[in-house]
Design a protein around this motif. Sequence first.
Motif, mmCIF file in Angstrom:
data_model
loop_
_atom_site.group_PDB
_atom_site.id
_atom_site.type_symbol
_atom_site.label_atom_id
_atom_site.label_comp_id
_atom_site.label_asym_id
_atom_site.label_seq_id
_atom_site.Cartn_x
_atom_site.Cartn_y
_atom_site.Cartn_z
ATOM 1 N N TYR A 87 33.442 -15.124 41.418
ATOM 2 C CA TYR A 87 34.004 -14.753 40.382
ATOM 3 C C TYR A 87 33.543 -15.289 39.054
ATOM 4 N N GLN A 88 33.458 -16.227 38.939
ATOM 5 C CA GLN A 88 32.990 -17.050 37.580
ATOM 6 C C GLN A 88 31.326 -16.543 37.499
ATOM 7 N N ASP A 89 30.648 -16.430 38.459
ATOM 8 C CA ASP A 89 29.298 -16.296 38.328
ATOM 9 C C ASP A 89 28.880 -14.788 38.111
ATOM 10 N N ALA A 90 29.657 -13.920 38.811
ATOM 11 C CA ALA A 90 29.780 -12.213 38.325
ATOM 12 C C ALA A 90 30.264 -12.256 37.071
ATOM 13 N N LYS A 91 31.182 -12.960 36.399
ATOM 14 C CA LYS A 91 31.703 -12.853 35.229
ATOM 15 C C LYS A 91 30.474 -13.207 34.332
ATOM 16 N N ALA A 92 29.861 -14.266 34.526
ATOM 17 C CA ALA A 92 28.688 -14.821 33.728
ATOM 18 C C ALA A 92 27.579 -13.890 33.504
ATOM 19 N N ASP A 93 27.198 -13.361 34.858
ATOM 20 C CA ASP A 93 26.078 -12.592 34.971
ATOM 21 C C ASP A 93 26.259 -11.025 34.020
ATOM 22 N N THR A 94 27.613 -10.554 34.261
ATOM 23 C CA THR A 94 27.817 -9.552 33.453
ATOM 24 C C THR A 94 27.893 -9.652 31.869
ATOM 25 N N ILE A 95 28.385 -10.844 31.607
ATOM 26 C CA ILE A 95 28.597 -10.895 30.046
ATOM 27 C C ILE A 95 26.882 -11.533 29.495
ATOM 28 N N LYS A 96 26.222 -11.984 30.337
ATOM 29 C CA LYS A 96 24.930 -12.190 30.120
ATOM 30 C C LYS A 96 24.238 -10.860 29.613
ATOM 31 N N GLU A 97 24.326 -9.754 30.183
ATOM 32 C CA GLU A 97 23.639 -8.587 30.141
ATOM 33 C C GLU A 97 24.267 -7.797 28.833
ATOM 34 N N PHE A 98 25.525 -8.236 28.613
ATOM 35 C CA PHE A 98 25.933 -7.786 27.096
ATOM 36 C C PHE A 98 25.497 -8.427 25.843
ATOM 37 N N LEU A 99 25.051 -9.600 26.241
ATOM 38 C CA LEU A 99 24.382 -10.547 24.956
ATOM 39 C C LEU A 99 23.627 -9.770 24.236
ATOM 40 N N ALA A 100 22.641 -8.963 24.697
ATOM 41 C CA ALA A 100 21.739 -8.281 23.756
ATOM 42 C C ALA A 100 22.219 -7.413 22.891
ATOM 43 N N VAL A 101 23.487 -6.887 23.129
ATOM 44 C CA VAL A 101 24.203 -6.026 22.273
ATOM 45 C C VAL A 101 24.798 -6.864 21.093
ATOM 46 N N TYR A 102 24.989 -8.033 21.535
ATOM 47 C CA TYR A 102 25.487 -9.188 20.445
ATOM 48 C C TYR A 102 24.426 -9.287 19.306
ATOM 49 N N ASP A 103 23.352 -9.601 19.955
ATOM 50 C CA ASP A 103 22.068 -9.911 19.330
ATOM 51 C C ASP A 103 22.017 -8.950 18.186
ATOM 52 N N ASN A 104 21.829 -7.444 18.743
ATOM 53 C CA ASN A 104 21.772 -6.324 17.809
ATOM 54 C C ASN A 104 22.684 -6.186 16.726
ATOM 55 N N LEU A 105 23.887 -6.231 16.952
ATOM 56 C CA LEU A 105 25.037 -6.192 16.095
ATOM 57 C C LEU A 105 24.865 -7.483 15.203
ATOM 58 N N GLU A 106 24.559 -8.507 15.330
ATOM 59 C CA GLU A 106 24.350 -9.652 14.562
ATOM 60 C C GLU A 106 23.415 -9.331 13.535
ATOM 61 N N ARG A 107 22.175 -8.869 14.000
ATOM 62 C CA ARG A 107 21.065 -8.525 13.002
ATOM 63 C C ARG A 107 21.634 -7.351 12.138
ATOM 64 N N ALA A 108 22.394 -6.533 12.743
ATOM 65 C CA ALA A 108 22.557 -5.284 11.759
ATOM 66 C C ALA A 108 23.453 -5.688 10.567
#
Length: 194
Positions: A87-108
């Motif tokens: 469960y923790q591994d699947a959660k971490a893998d899913t969150i990792k994919e959404f970190l690109a959105v975090y980066d773009n929002l931070e830049r904006a």
Amino acid sequence: MTEENKKPLEEEAPETETAPEPQPEGEKTAKGKKKKEKGGITFTREQVEQMELAVKQLESTKDQFARLAAEYDNYRKRTAKEKETLYQDAKADTIKEFLAVYDNLERAAVAPGGEDDPHKKGLEMIFTQYKELLKKLGVSEIEAQGRPFDPERHEAVMHVDDENLGENEVAQVFQAGFVLGDKVIRHAVVQVAN
């Protein structure tokens, strides 16, 4: 001394212990089998052997049951731990994919200009909401700026000589790193001084 006087003296004299008479192990029956008495009940040798065999089988069965119960308990704990890890591994893998959105929002959000622009304010509010969502999921940003370089949490991509900074101190963060509990989801990409 009279006989009355002699009696108390005889009673006070210590008695000598005699060896107990040997008890017969059993008496033979008409068929040539020995009988044993236990608590007033008579058993044949075959019956005694059968009872001893039954006791041994019972002990063996108890031991097997205890081992089986211990194995089941270990299996249950192991599968619960594996399930939590998956469960923790699947959660971490899913969150990792959404970190690109975090980066773009931070830049904006940090881009210069348009401070009064409603679109920029909206992006900042979305970015704040996104950070709160990650926090609720147990994800936290790795503190890197001004901290000592840690190869377990940081990824050094540049080196700079700066007298104002200490040895192996993080001078600049290019990309934020994140942890889920104690597990690193993404290393912080940093510049290290001296």
